[in-house]
Write a protein that holds these residues in place. Sequence first.
Motif, short mmCIF file in Angstrom:
data_model
loop_
_atom_site.label_atom_id
_atom_site.label_comp_id
_atom_site.label_asym_id
_atom_site.label_seq_id
_atom_site.Cartn_x
_atom_site.Cartn_y
_atom_site.Cartn_z
N SER A 11 -21.29 20.78 -4.17
CA SER A 11 -21.57 19.97 -5.36
C SER A 11 -20.84 20.48 -6.60
O SER A 11 -20.68 19.74 -7.58
CB SER A 11 -23.08 19.95 -5.63
OG SER A 11 -23.56 21.28 -5.85
N LEU A 12 -20.40 21.73 -6.57
CA LEU A 12 -19.75 22.34 -7.73
C LEU A 12 -18.23 22.09 -7.75
O LEU A 12 -17.61 22.18 -8.80
CB LEU A 12 -20.04 23.84 -7.73
CG LEU A 12 -19.88 24.60 -9.05
CD1 LEU A 12 -20.81 24.03 -10.11
CD2 LEU A 12 -20.16 26.08 -8.82
N ILE A 13 -17.66 21.80 -6.60
CA ILE A 13 -16.20 21.69 -6.50
C ILE A 13 -15.60 20.61 -7.40
O ILE A 13 -14.61 20.87 -8.10
CB ILE A 13 -15.79 21.49 -5.03
CG1 ILE A 13 -16.12 22.76 -4.22
CG2 ILE A 13 -14.29 21.16 -4.91
CD1 ILE A 13 -15.84 22.65 -2.74
N ASP A 50 -11.26 25.66 0.10
CA ASP A 50 -12.53 25.45 0.81
C ASP A 50 -13.61 26.24 0.08
O ASP A 50 -13.38 26.74 -1.03
CB ASP A 50 -12.43 25.85 2.28
CG ASP A 50 -11.94 27.28 2.49
OD1 ASP A 50 -12.38 28.18 1.74
OD2 ASP A 50 -11.11 27.51 3.39
N GLU A 51 -14.78 26.36 0.69
CA GLU A 51 -15.92 26.98 0.01
C GLU A 51 -15.76 28.48 -0.23
O GLU A 51 -16.54 29.09 -0.97
CB GLU A 51 -17.20 26.74 0.81
CG GLU A 51 -17.14 27.32 2.22
CD GLU A 51 -18.37 26.99 3.03
OE1 GLU A 51 -18.50 27.54 4.15
OE2 GLU A 51 -19.18 26.19 2.55
N LYS A 52 -14.71 29.10 0.37
CA LYS A 52 -14.50 30.53 0.19
C LYS A 52 -13.10 30.89 -0.29
O LYS A 52 -12.77 32.07 -0.45
CB LYS A 52 -14.79 31.28 1.50
CG LYS A 52 -16.25 31.27 1.92
CD LYS A 52 -16.50 32.16 3.11
CE LYS A 52 -16.40 33.63 2.75
NZ LYS A 52 -17.50 34.07 1.87
N GLY A 87 -20.08 17.55 -21.86
CA GLY A 87 -21.11 17.24 -20.86
C GLY A 87 -22.16 18.32 -20.79
O GLY A 87 -22.31 19.14 -21.70
N PRO A 88 -22.91 18.37 -19.69
CA PRO A 88 -23.96 19.37 -19.54
C PRO A 88 -23.39 20.79 -19.58
O PRO A 88 -22.30 21.03 -19.07
CB PRO A 88 -24.55 19.07 -18.15
CG PRO A 88 -24.19 17.64 -17.90
CD PRO A 88 -22.86 17.43 -18.56
N PRO A 89 -24.10 21.74 -20.20
CA PRO A 89 -23.60 23.12 -20.28
C PRO A 89 -23.58 23.78 -18.91
O PRO A 89 -24.48 23.57 -18.10
CB PRO A 89 -24.60 23.80 -21.22
CG PRO A 89 -25.85 23.01 -21.07
CD PRO A 89 -25.42 21.60 -20.85
N ARG A 90 -22.54 24.58 -18.67
CA ARG A 90 -22.45 25.28 -17.37
C ARG A 90 -21.39 26.37 -17.46
O ARG A 90 -20.33 26.18 -18.06
CB ARG A 90 -22.10 24.31 -16.25
CG ARG A 90 -21.84 25.00 -14.90
CD ARG A 90 -21.47 23.98 -13.85
NE ARG A 90 -22.63 23.25 -13.38
CZ ARG A 90 -22.58 22.11 -12.72
NH1 ARG A 90 -21.40 21.55 -12.48
NH2 ARG A 90 -23.68 21.51 -12.32
N ILE A 91 -21.67 27.50 -16.86
CA ILE A 91 -20.69 28.57 -16.66
C ILE A 91 -20.68 28.90 -15.17
O ILE A 91 -21.73 28.96 -14.53
CB ILE A 91 -21.05 29.84 -17.46
CG1 ILE A 91 -20.97 29.55 -18.97
CG2 ILE A 91 -20.12 31.00 -17.11
CD1 ILE A 91 -21.47 30.69 -19.84
N CYS A 92 -19.49 29.11 -14.63
CA CYS A 92 -19.37 29.45 -13.22
C CYS A 92 -18.42 30.63 -13.08
O CYS A 92 -17.33 30.65 -13.67
CB CYS A 92 -18.84 28.26 -12.42
SG CYS A 92 -18.47 28.64 -10.69
N GLY A 133 -21.48 32.82 -9.03
CA GLY A 133 -22.59 32.86 -9.96
C GLY A 133 -22.51 31.72 -10.95
O GLY A 133 -21.45 31.42 -11.48
N THR A 134 -23.64 31.04 -11.19
CA THR A 134 -23.69 29.99 -12.21
C THR A 134 -24.76 30.36 -13.23
O THR A 134 -25.76 30.99 -12.90
CB THR A 134 -24.03 28.62 -11.60
OG1 THR A 134 -25.31 28.68 -10.95
CG2 THR A 134 -22.98 28.20 -10.58
N SER A 135 -24.53 29.97 -14.48
CA SER A 135 -25.50 30.21 -15.54
C SER A 135 -25.46 29.05 -16.52
O SER A 135 -24.60 28.18 -16.43
CB SER A 135 -25.23 31.55 -16.24
OG SER A 135 -23.89 31.61 -16.68
#
Length: 246
Positions: A11-13, A50-52, A87-92, A133-135
């Motif tokens: 969902s983050l990609i 991919d996911e990794k 948009g919505p706040p996010r750190i990754c 990590g997400t915050s």
Amino acid sequence: MGQFFDTIPTSLIPWIQKQHMFWVATAPLGGEGHVNVSPKGLDGAFHVVDEKTVWYEDISGSGIETIAHLRETGNGRITVMLSAFEGPPRICRLFGTGKVHEFGTPEYDRLLPPNERRPGSRAAIVITVHKVGTSCGYAVPYYEFKSHRTQLLEFYQRREKAEVESATVDAPEKGMRSYWLQKNMSSIDGIPGLLSAPYSDKEFRWSERDLERKIEMVMDKTSSMVDLKLVLAFTVGVVVSRLAWR
């Protein structure tokens, strides 16, 4: 609240791929070495395999800290950070280990063929992600994206063209390889940087897409100015007409 994952959530990609810039952080193993944080940009420079696995095209700069740290024996640590400015706040944060594939190597050519490569591109940095990590990012302000800068690409295009047009065997003084030899051979702590790119005999070729976008952007601005002038002229005409009928 912060969350941690072993792989990149699917969902983050899409959000990652929409970001216009990112940061990379590395450090040497020695406690006295300098920690480096570098901002990165350019449309389409960052890729999620991919996911990794992720990778990015590394454009030349006046330093070589990231590549040097990744190549230091026993090191290879790297963190990529992305942040939402709209948009919505996010750190990754993507925590992983990186490998360097320099210009002129088969691995580089596979990831960055001439129709995709940018002027000044010196390496592809491939990162194996072992933690994500997400915050919240609540303290990150809103910013409006206008466009990517093209000055760096134009500077390196001139360097590479000087080398392509040179009739001498050695790299010309204002060529790309000469720049690498002057600026990119070791980090500020003396750790080796580029190893093969300055000595590669591969021809410099690149995509014109970013420079073409600058032309389109200028034309869009010019068109907007023309439209604005027409609107102003029309408005003035209406006002003058109404005054004349009074």
